[in-house]
Design a protein around this motif. Structure first.
Motif, mmCIF file in Angstrom:
data_model
loop_
_atom_site.group_PDB
_atom_site.id
_atom_site.type_symbol
_atom_site.label_atom_id
_atom_site.label_comp_id
_atom_site.label_asym_id
_atom_site.label_seq_id
_atom_site.Cartn_x
_atom_site.Cartn_y
_atom_site.Cartn_z
ATOM 1 N N ILE A 171 0.801 -1.148 0.013
ATOM 2 C CA ILE A 171 0.152 0.062 -0.064
ATOM 3 C C ILE A 171 0.695 1.299 0.016
ATOM 4 N N GLY A 172 0.479 2.163 -1.146
ATOM 5 C CA GLY A 172 1.257 3.134 -0.960
ATOM 6 C C GLY A 172 2.929 3.402 -0.924
ATOM 7 N N ASP A 173 3.401 2.502 -1.921
ATOM 8 C CA ASP A 173 4.836 2.381 -1.861
ATOM 9 C C ASP A 173 5.530 3.441 -2.746
ATOM 10 N N ARG A 174 6.595 4.034 -1.859
ATOM 11 C CA ARG A 174 7.039 5.339 -2.379
ATOM 12 C C ARG A 174 8.570 5.266 -2.894
ATOM 13 N N SER A 175 8.852 3.846 -2.644
ATOM 14 C CA SER A 175 10.285 3.391 -2.678
ATOM 15 C C SER A 175 10.612 3.324 -4.527
ATOM 16 N N TYR A 176 9.758 3.294 -5.424
ATOM 17 C CA TYR A 176 10.140 3.405 -6.804
ATOM 18 C C TYR A 176 10.498 4.956 -6.864
ATOM 19 N N ARG A 177 9.681 5.881 -6.481
ATOM 20 C CA ARG A 177 9.882 7.284 -6.771
ATOM 21 C C ARG A 177 11.210 7.795 -6.319
ATOM 22 N N LEU A 178 11.436 7.093 -5.022
ATOM 23 C CA LEU A 178 12.852 7.520 -4.224
ATOM 24 C C LEU A 178 14.054 6.902 -5.121
ATOM 25 N N ARG A 179 13.942 5.792 -5.479
ATOM 26 C CA ARG A 179 14.960 5.306 -6.199
ATOM 27 C C ARG A 179 14.931 6.108 -7.870
ATOM 28 N N GLY A 180 14.126 6.301 -8.145
ATOM 29 C CA GLY A 180 14.090 7.226 -9.444
ATOM 30 C C GLY A 180 14.811 8.605 -9.242
ATOM 31 N N ARG A 181 14.537 8.999 -8.094
ATOM 32 C CA ARG A 181 15.144 10.333 -7.630
ATOM 33 C C ARG A 181 16.880 10.342 -7.577
ATOM 34 N N GLU A 182 17.238 9.082 -6.850
ATOM 35 C CA GLU A 182 18.485 8.711 -6.787
ATOM 36 C C GLU A 182 19.144 8.691 -8.215
ATOM 37 N N ILE A 183 18.440 7.894 -8.832
ATOM 38 C CA ILE A 183 19.002 8.012 -10.477
ATOM 39 C C ILE A 183 19.229 9.333 -10.952
ATOM 40 N N LEU A 184 18.079 10.086 -10.872
ATOM 41 C CA LEU A 184 18.386 11.386 -11.439
ATOM 42 C C LEU A 184 19.592 12.174 -10.845
ATOM 43 N N GLU A 185 19.682 12.083 -9.280
ATOM 44 C CA GLU A 185 20.877 12.779 -8.585
ATOM 45 C C GLU A 185 22.200 12.067 -9.189
ATOM 46 N N GLU A 186 21.988 10.780 -9.330
ATOM 47 C CA GLU A 186 23.625 10.271 -9.861
ATOM 48 C C GLU A 186 23.862 10.793 -11.091
#
Length: 232
Positions: free
Chosen positions: A212-227
Protein backbone atom coordinates in the motif's frame (compact mmCIF):
# COMPACT_ATOMS: atom_id res chain seq x y z
CA UNK A 1 0.17 -19.66 -15.11
CA UNK A 2 1.88 -16.51 -13.82
CA UNK A 3 0.23 -14.49 -11.08
CA UNK A 4 -1.73 -11.42 -12.12
CA UNK A 5 -0.39 -8.32 -10.39
CA UNK A 6 -1.82 -4.82 -10.59
CA UNK A 7 0.74 -2.07 -9.94
CA UNK A 8 -1.64 0.76 -9.11
CA UNK A 9 -0.17 4.26 -9.17
CA UNK A 10 -1.83 7.41 -7.92
CA UNK A 11 -1.54 10.10 -10.60
CA UNK A 12 1.02 12.87 -10.33
CA UNK A 13 0.45 16.05 -8.35
CA UNK A 14 -1.94 18.44 -10.08
CA UNK A 15 -2.86 22.11 -9.82
CA UNK A 16 -5.91 21.31 -7.64
CA UNK A 17 -3.84 18.96 -5.45
CA UNK A 18 -1.42 21.81 -4.87
CA UNK A 19 -4.01 24.41 -3.84
CA UNK A 20 -6.22 21.99 -1.88
CA UNK A 21 -9.29 21.65 -4.06
CA UNK A 22 -11.49 18.55 -4.31
CA UNK A 23 -10.80 17.28 -7.81
CA UNK A 24 -13.21 14.40 -8.26
CA UNK A 25 -14.57 14.35 -11.79
CA UNK A 26 -13.25 17.84 -12.47
CA UNK A 27 -9.72 17.87 -13.82
CA UNK A 28 -6.50 19.87 -13.79
CA UNK A 29 -3.15 19.01 -15.35
CA UNK A 30 -0.03 17.93 -13.52
CA UNK A 31 2.20 20.72 -12.29
CA UNK A 32 5.89 20.79 -13.24
CA UNK A 33 6.59 19.25 -9.83
CA UNK A 34 3.97 16.59 -10.51
CA UNK A 35 5.49 15.71 -13.88
CA UNK A 36 8.93 15.42 -12.32
CA UNK A 37 7.60 13.14 -9.58
CA UNK A 38 6.16 10.77 -12.17
CA UNK A 39 9.42 10.84 -14.11
CA UNK A 40 11.04 9.62 -10.88
CA UNK A 41 8.42 6.89 -10.60
CA UNK A 42 8.97 5.72 -14.17
CA UNK A 43 12.72 5.54 -13.71
CA UNK A 44 12.27 3.59 -10.48
CA UNK A 45 9.93 1.08 -12.11
CA UNK A 46 12.38 0.62 -14.98
CA UNK A 47 15.30 0.15 -12.58
CA UNK A 48 13.29 -2.58 -10.81
CA UNK A 49 13.20 -4.49 -14.10
CA UNK A 50 9.41 -4.49 -14.34
CA UNK A 51 7.86 -5.35 -17.70
CA UNK A 52 4.15 -4.68 -17.97
CA UNK A 53 1.80 -6.66 -20.14
CA UNK A 54 -0.73 -3.85 -20.50
CA UNK A 55 -1.54 -0.39 -19.18
CA UNK A 56 -4.83 0.88 -17.76
CA UNK A 57 -5.98 4.25 -16.44
CA UNK A 58 -9.14 6.20 -15.82
CA UNK A 59 -10.27 8.53 -18.59
CA UNK A 60 -9.32 11.67 -16.64
CA UNK A 61 -6.67 13.93 -18.13
CA UNK A 62 -4.41 13.75 -15.09
CA UNK A 63 -4.19 9.95 -15.24
CA UNK A 64 -3.61 9.99 -19.00
CA UNK A 65 -0.80 12.51 -18.56
CA UNK A 66 0.70 10.42 -15.75
CA UNK A 67 0.57 7.22 -17.82
CA UNK A 68 2.20 8.92 -20.80
CA UNK A 69 5.20 9.87 -18.65
CA UNK A 70 5.46 6.44 -17.01
CA UNK A 71 5.36 4.53 -20.29
CA UNK A 72 7.93 6.86 -21.84
CA UNK A 73 10.33 6.53 -18.92
CA UNK A 74 10.09 2.73 -18.73
CA UNK A 75 10.40 2.45 -22.52
CA UNK A 76 7.14 0.54 -22.93
CA UNK A 77 5.06 2.99 -24.96
CA UNK A 78 3.90 0.28 -27.35
CA UNK A 79 2.04 -1.95 -24.87
CA UNK A 80 -1.79 -2.05 -25.09
CA UNK A 81 -3.37 0.84 -23.17
CA UNK A 82 -7.02 0.98 -22.05
CA UNK A 83 -8.87 3.98 -20.57
CA UNK A 84 -11.69 2.96 -18.24
CA UNK A 85 -14.08 5.48 -16.67
CA UNK A 86 -14.98 2.96 -13.97
CA UNK A 87 -11.71 3.69 -12.16
CA UNK A 88 -12.29 7.45 -12.11
CA UNK A 89 -12.11 9.37 -8.84
CA UNK A 90 -15.17 9.78 -6.61
CA UNK A 91 -17.56 12.47 -7.84
CA UNK A 92 -18.15 15.25 -5.31
CA UNK A 93 -21.17 16.57 -7.17
CA UNK A 94 -21.84 20.29 -6.70
CA UNK A 95 -18.79 20.47 -4.42
CA UNK A 96 -16.45 19.17 -7.13
CA UNK A 97 -13.69 21.72 -7.58
CA UNK A 98 -14.37 23.35 -4.21
CA UNK A 99 -11.80 23.65 -1.47
CA UNK A 100 -11.08 20.49 0.54
CA UNK A 101 -11.48 22.50 3.74
CA UNK A 102 -15.01 23.60 2.79
CA UNK A 103 -16.05 20.03 1.97
CA UNK A 104 -14.36 17.99 4.70
CA UNK A 105 -14.21 20.60 7.48
CA UNK A 106 -17.29 22.67 6.69
CA UNK A 107 -20.18 21.07 4.84
CA UNK A 108 -19.84 17.38 5.73
CA UNK A 109 -19.25 17.74 9.49
CA UNK A 110 -22.68 19.41 9.78
CA UNK A 111 -24.45 16.13 9.03
CA UNK A 112 -22.29 13.86 11.18
CA UNK A 113 -21.99 13.64 14.93
CA UNK A 114 -18.54 12.06 14.99
CA UNK A 115 -14.96 12.75 13.99
CA UNK A 116 -14.70 12.92 10.19
CA UNK A 117 -11.57 10.76 10.28
CA UNK A 118 -13.63 7.97 11.84
CA UNK A 119 -16.15 7.79 8.99
CA UNK A 120 -16.27 4.68 6.85
CA UNK A 121 -16.08 4.88 3.07
CA UNK A 122 -19.81 4.20 2.95
CA UNK A 123 -20.67 6.94 5.44
CA UNK A 124 -18.50 9.44 3.62
CA UNK A 125 -20.04 8.57 0.24
CA UNK A 126 -23.56 8.79 1.65
CA UNK A 127 -22.71 12.16 3.20
CA UNK A 128 -21.44 13.54 -0.11
CA UNK A 129 -24.56 12.21 -1.81
CA UNK A 130 -26.76 14.01 0.74
CA UNK A 131 -25.07 17.42 0.50
CA UNK A 132 -24.75 17.41 -3.30
CA UNK A 133 -27.27 19.93 -4.62
CA UNK A 134 -26.67 19.07 -8.28
CA UNK A 135 -27.64 15.40 -8.14
CA UNK A 136 -24.34 14.26 -9.65
CA UNK A 137 -22.73 12.40 -6.74
CA UNK A 138 -22.98 8.62 -6.66
CA UNK A 139 -24.60 6.49 -4.00
CA UNK A 140 -22.26 4.14 -2.14
CA UNK A 141 -23.75 1.20 -4.01
CA UNK A 142 -23.09 2.75 -7.41
CA UNK A 143 -19.65 4.06 -6.42
CA UNK A 144 -18.33 0.87 -4.83
CA UNK A 145 -19.77 -1.31 -7.59
CA UNK A 146 -18.22 0.61 -10.47
CA UNK A 147 -14.80 0.75 -8.76
CA UNK A 148 -14.80 -2.98 -8.04
CA UNK A 149 -16.09 -3.79 -11.52
CA UNK A 150 -13.37 -1.67 -13.12
CA UNK A 151 -10.45 -3.27 -11.30
CA UNK A 152 -11.95 -6.74 -11.59
CA UNK A 153 -12.32 -6.35 -15.35
CA UNK A 154 -8.63 -5.46 -15.59
CA UNK A 155 -7.56 -8.45 -13.50
CA UNK A 156 -9.81 -10.91 -15.31
CA UNK A 157 -8.59 -9.74 -18.71
CA UNK A 158 -4.95 -10.32 -17.78
CA UNK A 159 -5.65 -13.59 -15.95
CA UNK A 160 -7.37 -14.90 -19.09
CA UNK A 161 -4.12 -14.20 -20.97
CA UNK A 162 -2.09 -16.28 -18.54
CA UNK A 163 -1.39 -13.59 -15.95
CA UNK A 164 1.40 -11.06 -15.67
CA UNK A 165 2.07 -7.55 -14.37
CA UNK A 166 0.07 -4.50 -15.44
CA UNK A 167 0.45 -0.81 -14.66
CA UNK A 168 -2.71 1.02 -13.59
CA UNK A 169 -3.06 4.76 -12.93
CA UNK A 170 -6.02 5.87 -10.85
CA UNK A 171 -6.94 8.30 -8.06
CA UNK A 172 -6.35 8.56 -4.32
CA UNK A 173 -9.84 7.94 -2.98
CA UNK A 174 -10.65 5.40 -5.69
CA UNK A 175 -7.51 3.38 -4.95
CA UNK A 176 -8.19 3.58 -1.21
CA UNK A 177 -11.77 2.40 -1.73
CA UNK A 178 -10.65 -0.52 -3.88
CA UNK A 179 -8.04 -1.59 -1.31
CA UNK A 180 -10.68 -1.44 1.44
CA UNK A 181 -13.18 -3.43 -0.63
CA UNK A 182 -10.50 -6.11 -1.05
CA UNK A 183 -9.43 -6.03 2.61
CA UNK A 184 -11.63 -4.28 5.20
CA UNK A 185 -8.62 -4.00 7.51
CA UNK A 186 -7.23 -1.33 5.19
CA UNK A 187 -7.64 2.06 6.93
CA UNK A 188 -9.74 4.68 5.14
CA UNK A 189 -7.40 7.61 5.73
CA UNK A 190 -4.42 6.25 3.82
CA UNK A 191 -3.15 9.58 2.50
CA UNK A 192 -1.72 7.92 -0.60
CA UNK A 193 1.03 10.07 -2.06
CA UNK A 194 1.01 11.15 -5.68
CA UNK A 195 3.15 8.69 -7.60
CA UNK A 196 2.97 5.99 -4.92
CA UNK A 197 2.40 2.35 -5.88
CA UNK A 198 -0.04 -0.12 -4.36
CA UNK A 199 0.25 -3.75 -5.50
CA UNK A 200 -2.72 -6.10 -5.60
CA UNK A 201 -2.54 -9.72 -6.73
CA UNK A 202 -5.41 -11.59 -8.39
CA UNK A 203 -5.53 -15.35 -8.26
CA UNK A 204 -8.41 -17.77 -8.76
CA UNK A 205 -10.99 -14.99 -8.65
CA UNK A 206 -9.65 -13.39 -5.47
CA UNK A 207 -7.71 -10.18 -4.83
CA UNK A 208 -4.96 -9.88 -2.21
CA UNK A 209 -3.42 -6.57 -1.15
CA UNK A 210 0.37 -6.91 -1.12
CA UNK A 211 1.65 -3.33 -0.86
CA UNK A 212 0.00 0.00 0.00
CA UNK A 213 1.31 3.42 -1.02
CA UNK A 214 4.91 2.35 -1.69
CA UNK A 215 7.13 5.37 -2.43
CA UNK A 216 10.34 3.37 -2.94
CA UNK A 217 10.09 3.43 -6.76
CA UNK A 218 9.91 7.22 -6.78
CA UNK A 219 12.74 7.49 -4.30
CA UNK A 220 14.92 5.18 -6.41
CA UNK A 221 14.11 7.27 -9.47
CA UNK A 222 15.18 10.37 -7.59
CA UNK A 223 18.49 8.71 -6.73
CA UNK A 224 19.04 7.85 -10.38
CA UNK A 225 18.43 11.45 -11.45
CA UNK A 226 20.79 12.72 -8.73
CA UNK A 227 23.46 10.26 -9.85
CA UNK A 228 23.11 11.46 -13.43
CA UNK A 229 23.41 15.07 -12.30
CA UNK A 230 26.56 14.30 -10.29
CA UNK A 231 28.14 12.62 -13.29
CA UNK A 232 27.97 15.81 -15.36
Amino acid sequence: MAKTRLYIARHGKTMFNTIGRAQGWSDTPLTAEGEFGIKELGLGLKDAGLHFKEAFSSDSGRTLQTMEIILREIGQEDIPYTRDKRIREWCFGSLDGGYDGDLFNGVLPRIFDKDMSKLSHQELAEGIYRVDTAGWAETWEVLSSRIMEGFTAIAEKIAAQGGGDVIVVSHGMTIGTFLWLVDHNTPRSLGLDNGSISIVEYDDGKFTVKTIGDRSYRLRGREILEERENEK
